[in-house]
Design a protein around this motif. Structure first.
Motif, mmCIF file in Angstrom:
data_model
loop_
_atom_site.group_PDB
_atom_site.id
_atom_site.type_symbol
_atom_site.label_atom_id
_atom_site.label_comp_id
_atom_site.label_asym_id
_atom_site.label_seq_id
_atom_site.Cartn_x
_atom_site.Cartn_y
_atom_site.Cartn_z
ATOM 1 N N HIS A 83 -54.572 5.724 -53.090
ATOM 2 C CA HIS A 83 -55.736 6.265 -53.810
ATOM 3 C C HIS A 83 -56.538 7.116 -52.838
ATOM 4 O O HIS A 83 -56.182 7.212 -51.665
ATOM 5 C CB HIS A 83 -56.573 5.160 -54.459
ATOM 6 C CG HIS A 83 -57.170 4.169 -53.494
ATOM 7 N ND1 HIS A 83 -56.407 3.376 -52.675
ATOM 8 C CD2 HIS A 83 -58.458 3.854 -53.204
ATOM 9 C CE1 HIS A 83 -57.192 2.605 -51.942
ATOM 10 N NE2 HIS A 83 -58.446 2.890 -52.235
ATOM 11 N N HIS A 85 -59.447 7.088 -51.323
ATOM 12 C CA HIS A 85 -60.473 6.636 -50.373
ATOM 13 C C HIS A 85 -60.102 6.997 -48.930
ATOM 14 O O HIS A 85 -58.925 7.052 -48.570
ATOM 15 C CB HIS A 85 -60.714 5.128 -50.532
ATOM 16 C CG HIS A 85 -61.456 4.800 -51.802
ATOM 17 N ND1 HIS A 85 -61.376 3.583 -52.428
ATOM 18 C CD2 HIS A 85 -62.276 5.566 -52.567
ATOM 19 C CE1 HIS A 85 -62.135 3.605 -53.530
ATOM 20 N NE2 HIS A 85 -62.693 4.794 -53.629
ATOM 21 N N HIS A 88 -57.348 5.611 -46.626
ATOM 22 C CA HIS A 88 -56.004 5.659 -47.209
ATOM 23 C C HIS A 88 -55.425 7.075 -47.204
ATOM 24 O O HIS A 88 -54.220 7.249 -47.069
ATOM 25 C CB HIS A 88 -56.032 5.098 -48.632
ATOM 26 C CG HIS A 88 -56.489 3.673 -48.674
ATOM 27 N ND1 HIS A 88 -55.618 2.610 -48.598
ATOM 28 C CD2 HIS A 88 -57.730 3.131 -48.713
ATOM 29 C CE1 HIS A 88 -56.306 1.474 -48.610
ATOM 30 N NE2 HIS A 88 -57.596 1.762 -48.682
ATOM 31 N N HIS A 167 -59.306 0.062 -59.553
ATOM 32 C CA HIS A 167 -60.171 0.160 -58.358
ATOM 33 C C HIS A 167 -60.746 1.571 -58.229
ATOM 34 O O HIS A 167 -61.867 1.771 -57.771
ATOM 35 C CB HIS A 167 -59.348 -0.223 -57.128
ATOM 36 C CG HIS A 167 -59.987 0.085 -55.818
ATOM 37 N ND1 HIS A 167 -61.029 -0.652 -55.295
ATOM 38 C CD2 HIS A 167 -59.735 1.069 -54.906
ATOM 39 C CE1 HIS A 167 -61.378 -0.140 -54.124
ATOM 40 N NE2 HIS A 167 -60.615 0.905 -53.867
ATOM 41 N N ASP A 186 -55.789 -0.757 -52.669
ATOM 42 C CA ASP A 186 -56.950 -1.638 -52.837
ATOM 43 C C ASP A 186 -57.012 -2.324 -54.196
ATOM 44 O O ASP A 186 -58.015 -2.975 -54.514
ATOM 45 C CB ASP A 186 -58.247 -0.857 -52.578
ATOM 46 C CG ASP A 186 -58.426 -0.548 -51.096
ATOM 47 O OD1 ASP A 186 -57.691 -1.128 -50.277
ATOM 48 O OD2 ASP A 186 -59.304 0.277 -50.766
HETATM 49 ZN ZN LIG Z 1 -60.319 1.836 -51.871
#
Ligand SMILES: [Zn+2]
Length: 297
Positions: A83, A85, A88, A167, A186
């Motif tokens: 994802h 973020h 990541h 998430h 996550d």
């Molecule tokens: Zn995350």
């Protein structure tokens, strides 16, 4: 996301210690329980290797790329992130020209729409984070798929699948069917309360209800090994733990939200209950965001 916004934090640096082989030609560079370091995966086939997660910022990503290049021994490199973020995905630039960066469309849209805002927000989390984010260029994928993608690594096919909102809006899971291994990002943390990135008005895409549905579907696929976004790898019980926590969070929130109880009291009661249920889990501050998110659902 980080557990504790205050006090000194360990440098969020990927270290190549204790690299673990979970199956044939499948290794994890573990997070060592350091905040804002993700579990990084490498999955190999006869002609290609897939890297899962970049680490936060170009220097962490260079560490991952250096390891991957050596691991690959001339095989072609692919990169994906679970994802958008920062820990990541915000190192993808280091892989430019070295790997094909492949992600789901919703994640690419998250990067385009919210990447800059998250970069700002994360820079405010303290000097160690800001240091790693120096020189970050927002990731742009080379290849985008809509709902799922079968990536042929040579004698081994890896499945990338967009899960739908949970998430984040653009979560994806990566599964390696021949080894029964699932990388969840996550959607799953081990030994930690589920992270709800609920930051109104900037980002309210996390969906507690969507997340429960995603966990039910992932459990039904019966993976043997689960690699969480953060924390130790485990078995399918990691998926069940998250599902059960989210269900309880929903039920306890909904049982209170229609009463005259203040949000403050509701958060205090549910937080106490969850800590009693999971005294050893970290990230207690995420319970409140979970309650507020479930309340809005
Ligand atoms: Zn995350």
């Amino acid at each position: 996301m980080t557990d504790s916004m205050t006090g000194p934090m360990t440098e969020p640096v990927v270290q190549l210690t204790d690299v673990r082989e979970l199956a044939r030609d499948l290794v994890v560079i573990p997070d060592r329980r350091v905040q804002l370091v993700p579990n990084v995966g490498l999955v190999g086939g006869t002609h290609s290797v897939l890297v899962i997660e970049t680490g936060m910022g170009p220097r962490n990503a260079e560490t991952v790329l250096g390891f991957a290049a050596e691991y690959a021994r001339g095989r072609r490199l692919y990169l994906t992130s679970t994802h958008f973020h920062p820990e990541h995905a915000f190192g993808a630039q280091a892989f430019a020209g070295e790997a094909t960066y492949l992600i789901n469309r919703a994640q690419a849209e998250d990067l385009a729409a919210k990447g800059a805002g998250y970069l700002e927000m994360f820079r405010g989390l303290g000097e160690p984070v800001a240091r790693q984010l120096e020189g970050v260029e927002l990731p742009v994928p080379d290849l985008v798929y809509d709902s799922s993608y079968e990536l042929d690594l040579g004698g081994r096919t890896v499945r990338l699948e967009a899960t739908g909102r949970a998430h984040s809006r653009g979560d994806q899971v990566v599964t390696v069917p021949d080894a029964g291994v699932m990388f969840t990002g996550d959607l799953v943390e081990a030994g930690q309360f589920a992270i709800f990135p609920w930051f109104p008005p900037h980002d309210t895409d996390v969906s507690g209800l969507g997340w429960i549905g995603v966990m039910e579907r992932l459990i039904a696929t019966r993976p043997r090994v689960v690699v969480p976004g953060h924390g130790d790898c485990g078995g399918p019980e990691l998926l069940a733990d998250v599902r059960d926590y989210l269900r309880l969070l929903r039920d306890e929130t909904w049982a209170r939200r229609d009463s005259a109880m203040s949000e403050e009291t509701m958060v205090a009661e549910i937080t106490a209950l969850m800590i009693e249920r999971h005294p050893d889990w970290e990230g207690r501050e995420w319970i409140e965001k979970g309650v507020v998110c479930m309340c809005a659902a």
